[in-house]
Design an enzyme around this catalytic site. Structure first.
Site, PDB file in Angstrom:
ATOM      1  N   GLN A   1       0.753  -1.260   0.008  1.00 21.90           N
ATOM      2  CA  GLN A   1       0.017   0.021  -0.114  1.00 21.90           C
ATOM      3  C   GLN A   1       0.914   1.151   0.051  1.00 21.90           C
ATOM      4  O   GLN A   1       0.442   2.388  -0.353  1.00 21.90           O
ATOM      5  CB  GLN A   1      -1.002   0.083   1.039  1.00 21.90           C
ATOM      6  CG  GLN A   1      -1.968  -1.140   1.305  1.00 21.90           C
ATOM      7  CD  GLN A   1      -2.922  -1.068   2.183  1.00 21.90           C
ATOM      8  OE1 GLN A   1      -3.199  -2.146   2.901  1.00 21.90           O
ATOM      9  NE2 GLN A   1      -3.293   0.172   2.543  1.00 21.90           N
TER      10      GLN A   1
ATOM     11  N   ARG B   1      -9.665  -0.766   7.275  1.00 21.20           N
ATOM     12  CA  ARG B   1     -10.682   0.631   7.202  1.00 21.20           C
ATOM     13  C   ARG B   1     -10.736   1.298   8.554  1.00 21.20           C
ATOM     14  O   ARG B   1     -11.795   1.639   8.921  1.00 21.20           O
ATOM     15  CB  ARG B   1     -11.860   0.193   6.501  1.00 21.20           C
ATOM     16  CG  ARG B   1     -12.065   0.015   5.196  1.00 21.20           C
ATOM     17  CD  ARG B   1     -13.465  -0.504   4.622  1.00 21.20           C
ATOM     18  NE  ARG B   1     -13.543   0.482   3.488  1.00 21.20           N
ATOM     19  CZ  ARG B   1     -13.810   0.096   2.339  1.00 21.20           C
ATOM     20  NH1 ARG B   1     -13.997  -1.180   2.056  1.00 21.20           N
ATOM     21  NH2 ARG B   1     -14.173   0.749   1.490  1.00 21.20           N
ATOM     22  N   CYS B   2      -9.705   1.614   9.028  1.00 28.05           N
ATOM     23  CA  CYS B   2      -9.602   2.076  10.382  1.00 28.05           C
ATOM     24  C   CYS B   2      -9.244   3.451  10.663  1.00 28.05           C
ATOM     25  O   CYS B   2      -9.545   3.903  11.697  1.00 28.05           O
ATOM     26  CB  CYS B   2      -8.553   1.250  11.098  1.00 28.05           C
ATOM     27  SG  CYS B   2      -6.922   1.762  10.687  1.00 28.05           S
TER      28      CYS B   2
ATOM     29  N   GLU C   1     -12.788   5.160   4.153  1.00 25.11           N
ATOM     30  CA  GLU C   1     -12.881   4.221   5.622  1.00 25.11           C
ATOM     31  C   GLU C   1     -14.135   4.593   6.251  1.00 25.11           C
ATOM     32  O   GLU C   1     -14.659   3.874   7.199  1.00 25.11           O
ATOM     33  CB  GLU C   1     -11.826   4.201   6.485  1.00 25.11           C
ATOM     34  CG  GLU C   1     -10.663   3.734   5.814  1.00 25.11           C
ATOM     35  CD  GLU C   1      -9.241   4.338   6.412  1.00 25.11           C
ATOM     36  OE1 GLU C   1      -8.590   3.536   6.834  1.00 25.11           O
ATOM     37  OE2 GLU C   1      -9.166   5.408   6.556  1.00 25.11           O
TER      38      GLU C   1
HETATM   39  N1  MCN Z   1     -13.442   9.656  -3.799  1.00 24.70           N
HETATM   40  C1  MCN Z   1     -14.152  10.615  -4.277  1.00 24.70           C
HETATM   41  N2  MCN Z   1     -14.600  11.933  -3.743  1.00 24.70           N
HETATM   42  C2  MCN Z   1     -14.181  12.160  -2.308  1.00 24.70           C
HETATM   43  C3  MCN Z   1     -13.266  11.110  -1.939  1.00 24.70           C
HETATM   44  C4  MCN Z   1     -13.091   9.972  -2.423  1.00 24.70           C
HETATM   45  O1  MCN Z   1     -14.538  10.456  -5.728  1.00 24.70           O
HETATM   46  N3  MCN Z   1     -14.643  13.457  -1.841  1.00 24.70           N
HETATM   47  C5  MCN Z   1     -12.847   8.720  -4.653  1.00 24.70           C
HETATM   48  C6  MCN Z   1     -11.353   8.804  -4.759  1.00 24.70           C
HETATM   49  O2  MCN Z   1     -11.135   9.504  -5.557  1.00 24.70           O
HETATM   50  C7  MCN Z   1     -11.064   7.263  -4.587  1.00 24.70           C
HETATM   51  C8  MCN Z   1     -11.873   6.649  -3.522  1.00 24.70           C
HETATM   52  O3  MCN Z   1     -13.009   7.467  -3.311  1.00 24.70           O
HETATM   53  O4  MCN Z   1     -11.026   6.796  -5.979  1.00 24.70           O
HETATM   54  C9  MCN Z   1     -11.174   6.486  -2.143  1.00 24.70           C
HETATM   55  O5  MCN Z   1     -10.471   7.801  -1.705  1.00 24.70           O
HETATM   56  P1  MCN Z   1     -10.220   8.008  -0.526  1.00 24.70           P
HETATM   57  O6  MCN Z   1     -11.239   8.290   0.506  1.00 24.70           O
HETATM   58  O7  MCN Z   1      -9.103   9.189  -0.678  1.00 24.70           O
HETATM   59  O8  MCN Z   1      -9.398   6.681   0.046  1.00 24.70           O
HETATM   60  P2  MCN Z   1      -7.874   6.210  -0.204  1.00 24.70           P
HETATM   61  O9  MCN Z   1      -7.765   6.367  -2.125  1.00 24.70           O
HETATM   62  O10 MCN Z   1      -6.603   6.640   0.143  1.00 24.70           O
HETATM   63  O11 MCN Z   1      -8.133   4.602   0.017  1.00 24.70           O
HETATM   64  C10 MCN Z   1      -7.879   4.129   1.248  1.00 24.70           C
HETATM   65  C11 MCN Z   1      -9.066   3.515   2.053  1.00 24.70           C
HETATM   66  C12 MCN Z   1      -8.566   2.590   3.012  1.00 24.70           C
HETATM   67  S1  MCN Z   1      -7.645   3.582   4.166  1.00 24.70           S
HETATM   68  C13 MCN Z   1      -9.141   1.178   3.171  1.00 24.70           C
HETATM   69  S2  MCN Z   1      -8.618   0.483   4.482  1.00 24.70           S
HETATM   70  C14 MCN Z   1      -9.795   0.794   1.986  1.00 24.70           C
HETATM   71  C15 MCN Z   1     -10.716   1.830   1.326  1.00 24.70           C
HETATM   72  O12 MCN Z   1      -9.763   2.848   1.000  1.00 24.70           O
HETATM   73  N4  MCN Z   1      -9.497  -0.236   1.380  1.00 24.70           N
HETATM   74  C16 MCN Z   1      -9.858  -0.676   0.338  1.00 24.70           C
HETATM   75  N5  MCN Z   1     -11.380   1.233   0.379  1.00 24.70           N
HETATM   76  C17 MCN Z   1     -10.741   0.162  -0.377  1.00 24.70           C
HETATM   77  N6  MCN Z   1     -11.685  -0.239  -1.282  1.00 24.70           N
HETATM   78  C18 MCN Z   1     -11.123  -1.359  -2.087  1.00 24.70           C
HETATM   79  N7  MCN Z   1     -11.516  -1.710  -3.333  1.00 24.70           N
HETATM   80  N8  MCN Z   1     -10.168  -1.990  -1.803  1.00 24.70           N
HETATM   81  C19 MCN Z   1      -9.406  -1.900  -0.493  1.00 24.70           C
HETATM   82  O13 MCN Z   1      -8.323  -2.381  -0.225  1.00 24.70           O
HETATM   83 CU1  CUM Z   2      -6.304   1.329   8.830  1.00 25.46          CU
HETATM   84  S1  CUM Z   2      -6.880   0.370   7.156  1.00 25.46           S
HETATM   85 MO1  CUM Z   2      -6.518   1.507   5.544  1.00 25.46          MO
HETATM   86  O1  CUM Z   2      -5.902   2.707   6.593  1.00 25.46           O
HETATM   87  O2  CUM Z   2      -5.462   1.068   4.608  1.00 25.46           O
END
Ligand code: MCN
Ligand code: CUM
Length: 806
Positions: free
Chosen positions: A237, A384-385, A760
């Site tokens: 990651q 997802r913490c 998350e």
């Molecule tokens: N997004 C959006 N508009 C926003 C916020 C987000 O369209 N205002 C979209 C983003 O562009 C992105 C997605 O949603 O495509 C997730 O964005 P974001 O919330 O920034 O999270 P991350 O990309 O940093 O993803 C991490 C988060 C975590 S920590 C875990 S744990 C988790 C999760 O994402 N693991 C996943 N969702 C998951 N989804 C899948 N399919 N697989 C995982 O392993």
């Molecule tokens: Cu704590 S689960 Mo996500 O932060 O990859």
């Protein structure tokens, strides 16, 4: 303009920019089996590694004999801690400031701990060899219950720390104590409790669970001894962090390490940290001179890689009789297993658990967290913490329901009474955070109207009466949850990993023909970055998303970034993307001015190009400007059109949501049926509403799993009980409820596009909503708090203990 000229709406639609429900481009390959995962990568001469693991939870390892194993044809090597000591790698540092055994060094601390690493020509031979390796153990007393960790006579789990009364996060109170972390004003909080009209106290536990990405953790290490270069493919990651760690541990210069995370089949926090499998594969490749692959099986994954939760939260709330909260006091006992391998930002031993005041205006609060060792697998922040925000949200959302019950108040009304008001933002919480923006009342009212909350309460009341009259065996629960998250780690002032500030990055290159390649320091594991990052760029620079390629995960090509976890990608990398795009647009403006022979200041941006103010016919599209950038740049300006941005966020972002779960429970079978689940999320500006919905569906399904059944438990011998899908509840479409999603939009004031993270949120808000629904159903029979997970057997027992079975 002739008829062939596209309208502004058509030009806008052609971009598929922010706000568009653009279909996920990566799914074209994923749905056709054309994704490229670590296990798809094969190299000439590739060997396979596999572990000998401990059957005991706590034992001395007195002898390891590989003589017979090494006789099997195809077995190349067997590594033990003794071998790793030669390269100073028997132990490795953890992200939490602890150290962790790579291979058992004299003892084991949890069941299935890595004891020896077999390297063979194929996986089957390696497994055969494992059976022939003789390991002698001498059993030691096992410590499973974290509440007994600090008993005077508790067994010493970590002799390596003997006499060390100072840990990475301050003084240690006991040989099994890891840290104490306290925040808030203790005296003021005690005073609030002394003066309170009403107080409640409840021990709220969030059980140990584990993420289950379809693809387990795996890697392929290849040491090129001639050039001194290491290539490491892996399910990472955070590929750049892994490169830095690999360089620090191996002393191979960082530029000679190539870390590549190809397609990753789900991460959920499971793939943030560094595992013994990575270290052993690298060492084995150095030793053998051949590429070495390591692929975990499901049991290994569930029983040894980063677990989730195991937080035991003694929660006290002080309030006035009218329901106004006046103080919050929480003590957490955190079970970290045998090593503190939490992947939190360095200064945060309990992550961002101090968001535990939630969405409520607590004038004072105090939090104290004690981390302890037990004979269980290490880890702690996964699934997802948002760095312990899941635990914090569960703690406060359960706590508020306990208070509502004591006051005889409706739980939604209690929340409405105590919400931080829209005009209070930016809001400074009693435990030290500055909430950037929010409008909780609007969101809550929208949600309550959408599900007809008052109507449901009336129905519930009627059902309770009918139950008491013996007319039905079904009871109804309405779970209310209003959560505030903190995501986007993080500002360099308080967030780093191993000393590297938690910025993120983006690089965008426009090719002469106006197509684009962009690379980021984030790394999708299924979140759809290839789709959404292109949408941000499309809106910012006016090139269709379809012409923009997004590439992540290769440390040789991507700018340094801290990776994807903690829903940080949108808040941090997303901002870097927008700012890099704006640098490009600024240069494009100079080029367009030169082309149109006007001053830069006479130009305005319109959808996909620059036009002369007051004369929109005189315009240059971004595609035309891109071509000019490569063949006729203005005098004194360098050719080319590309930009890099590193973004250090000024603050975290604070997404929030109102979730409601309506449940019908059969007291005779314990089966709880989710009749409705409504989730309203506010993640600020929405980049792709369809992807957000997908994230929410996935996260809610995991929340359902955790609240209603998933658990990694241990018996008193330290045997792990939930280490296969026979015992570990993984919901399928059959069990999964129908999800209703909704939203409000309160942009983040400090983020370039106003977006907050969302990945998350559904897990943070979902678990309390489910658990509150079960609790709400049984409340009228006299219970105050029922321990998760709420599987049918446990729910049946609750009903029985409350006398519901007559
Ligand atoms: N997004 C959006 N508009 C926003 C916020 C987000 O369209 N205002 C979209 C983003 O562009 C992105 C997605 O949603 O495509 C997730 O964005 P974001 O919330 O920034 O999270 P991350 O990309 O940093 O993803 C991490 C988060 C975590 S920590 C875990 S744990 C988790 C999760 O994402 N693991 C996943 N969702 C998951 N989804 C899948 N399919 N697989 C995982 O392993
Ligand atoms: Cu704590 S689960 Mo996500 O932060 O990859």
């Amino acid at each position: 303009m002739n008829d062939m000229t596209p309208s502004r709406e058509q030009r806008e639609a052609a971009l598929e920019g922010m706000g568009c429900k653009r279909k996920r481009v990566e799914d074209i390959r994923f749905t056709q089996g054309k994704g490229k995962y670590v296990d798809d990568i094969k190299m000439p001469g590739m060997l396979h590694g596999d572990f000998v693991r401990s059957p005991y939870a706590h034992a001395k390892v007195t002898k390891i004999d590989a003589t017979e194993a090494l006789k099997i044809p195809g077995v190349i090597a067997v590594l033990t801690a003794e071998d790793l000591k030669g390269v100073n790698l028997a132990w490795m540092p953890t992200l939490a400031g602890d150290v962790q055994m790579v291979l058992a060094d004299g003892k084991v601390l949890y069941q299935n701990q890595e004891v020896a690493f077999v390297v063979a020509e194929d996986r089957y031979i390696a497994d055969d060899a494992i059976q022939l390796i003789e390991v002698e153990y001498e059993e030691l007393p096992v410590l499973v219950d974290p509440f007994k960790s600090m008993d005077p006579d508790a067994p010493v789990l970590r002799p390596d720390l003997e006499g060390k009364m100072e840990g990475a996060h301050g003084p240690r109170k006991h040989h099994n104590h890891i840290f104490n972390w306290s925040v808030g004003d203790e005296d003021a909080t005690d005073k609030a409790f002394a003066e309170a009209e009403v107080t409640v106290k409840e021990m709220i536990s969030y059980h140990r669970t584990h993420p289950s990405p379809l693809e387990t953790c795996q890697c392929l290490a290849s040491m090129d001894k001639v050039n001194g270069e290491l290539t490491l493919y892996g399910t990472f990651q955070a590929p750049h962090v892994i490169r830095t760690v690999a360089s620090l541990l191996s002393t191979i210069p960082e530029h000679k390490i190539h870390v590549i995370a190809p397609d990753v089949g789900g991460g959920f926090g499971n793939k943030v940290g560094a595992y013994p499998g990575y270290i052993c594969s690298i060492v084995a490749s150095i030793v053998t001179g051949q590429p070495v692959k390591w692929v975990e099986d499901r049991m290994e994954n569930l029983s040894t890689t980063s677990f989730a939760r195991d937080y035991h939260m003694t929660t006290e709330i002080a309030a006035k009789k009218d329901g106004t909260v006046t103080g919050l006091k929480v003590h957490v006992l955190g079970d970290h297993g045998g090593f503190d391998a939490c992947a939190d930002p360095s200064k945060w031993p309990a992550g961002f658990f101090n968001i535990v005041t939630g969405s409520y205006d607590f004038p004072v609060a105090h939090l104290s967290v004690d981390g302890v060792y037990t004979n269980k697998a290490p880890g702690g922040v996964a699934y997802r913490c948002s760095f312990r925000v899941t635990e914090a949200a569960y703690c406060i959302e359960r706590g508020m329901d306990v208070l509502a019950q004591k006051l005889g108040m409706d739980p939604a009304d209690l929340r409405l009474k105590n919400f931080i008001k829209a005009e209070q933002f930016p809001y400074n919480s009693a435990l030290g955070w500055e909430y950037d923006s929010g409008d909780y009342h609007t969101a809550m009212h929208k949600a309550m109207d959408a599900i007809d909350y008052r109507g449901l309460r009336e129905e519930q009341k009627a059902k309770q009466e009918a139950f008491k009259r013996g007319e039905t065996r079904e009871i109804m629960g309405i779970g209310v949850c209003f959560f505030t998250e903190i995501v986007g780690a993080g500002p360099s002032k308080n967030c780093d990993i191993l000393g590297v500030a938690m910025f993120d990055s983006a690089e965008i290159r426009i090719h002469p023909t106006g197509s684009v390649i962009s690379r980021m320091g984030s790394k999708s594991q299924g979140q759809g970055h290839e789709t959404t990052w292109a949408q941000i760029i499309a809106t910012e620079i006016g090139i269709p998303a379809a012409d923009i390629m997004v590439e992540e995960g290769d440390t040789d090509t991507a700018p340094y970034g801290l990776g994807t976890y903690g829903s940080r990608s949108t808040p941090v990398a997303g901002a870097a993307i927008a700012l890099a795009a704006r640098k490009i647009r600024a240069k494009a403006q100079m080029i367009a001015a030169h082309m149109l022979e006007v001053s830069e200041f006479d130009l305005e941006w319109d959808i996909d190009g620059f036009q002369v103010k007051g004369n929109p016919e005189a315009r240059k599209s971004m595609k035309e400007i891109a071509w000019a950038a490569y063949n006729a740049p203005p005098p004194g300006i360098e050719p080319g059109l590309e930009a890099v941005s590193y973004y250090d966020p000024p603050n975290m972002t604070y997404p929030f949501g109102a979730y409601f779960c309506v449940m019908d429970i059969d007291v005779d079978t314990g089966v709880a049926k989710t009749r409705r689940f409504y989730a309203l999320d506010d993640c600020g500006t929405r980049i792709n509403p369809m992807i957000i919905e997908g994230q929410v569906h996935g996260g809610l399904t995991e929340a359902f799993a955790i609240a209603m059944g998933q658990e990694i438990s241990y018996d008193e011998m330290g045997n792990v009980m939930g280490a296969s899908f026979m015992d570990f509840f993984l919901p399928t479409a059959v069990e999964t409820p129908h999800w209703e999603t909704d939203h409000t939009v309160t942009p983040s004031p400090h983020h370039p596009i106003g977006a907050k993270g969302v990945g998350e949120s559904p897990n943070v808000g979902g678990v309390p909503a489910f658990s509150n629904a079960v609790n709400d159903a049984f409340g009228f029979l006299g219970s105050t708090h029922i321990q998760m997970p709420h599987d049918a057997w446990r729910v049946w027992q609750v009903a029985k203990n409350l006398g519901a079975h007559g």
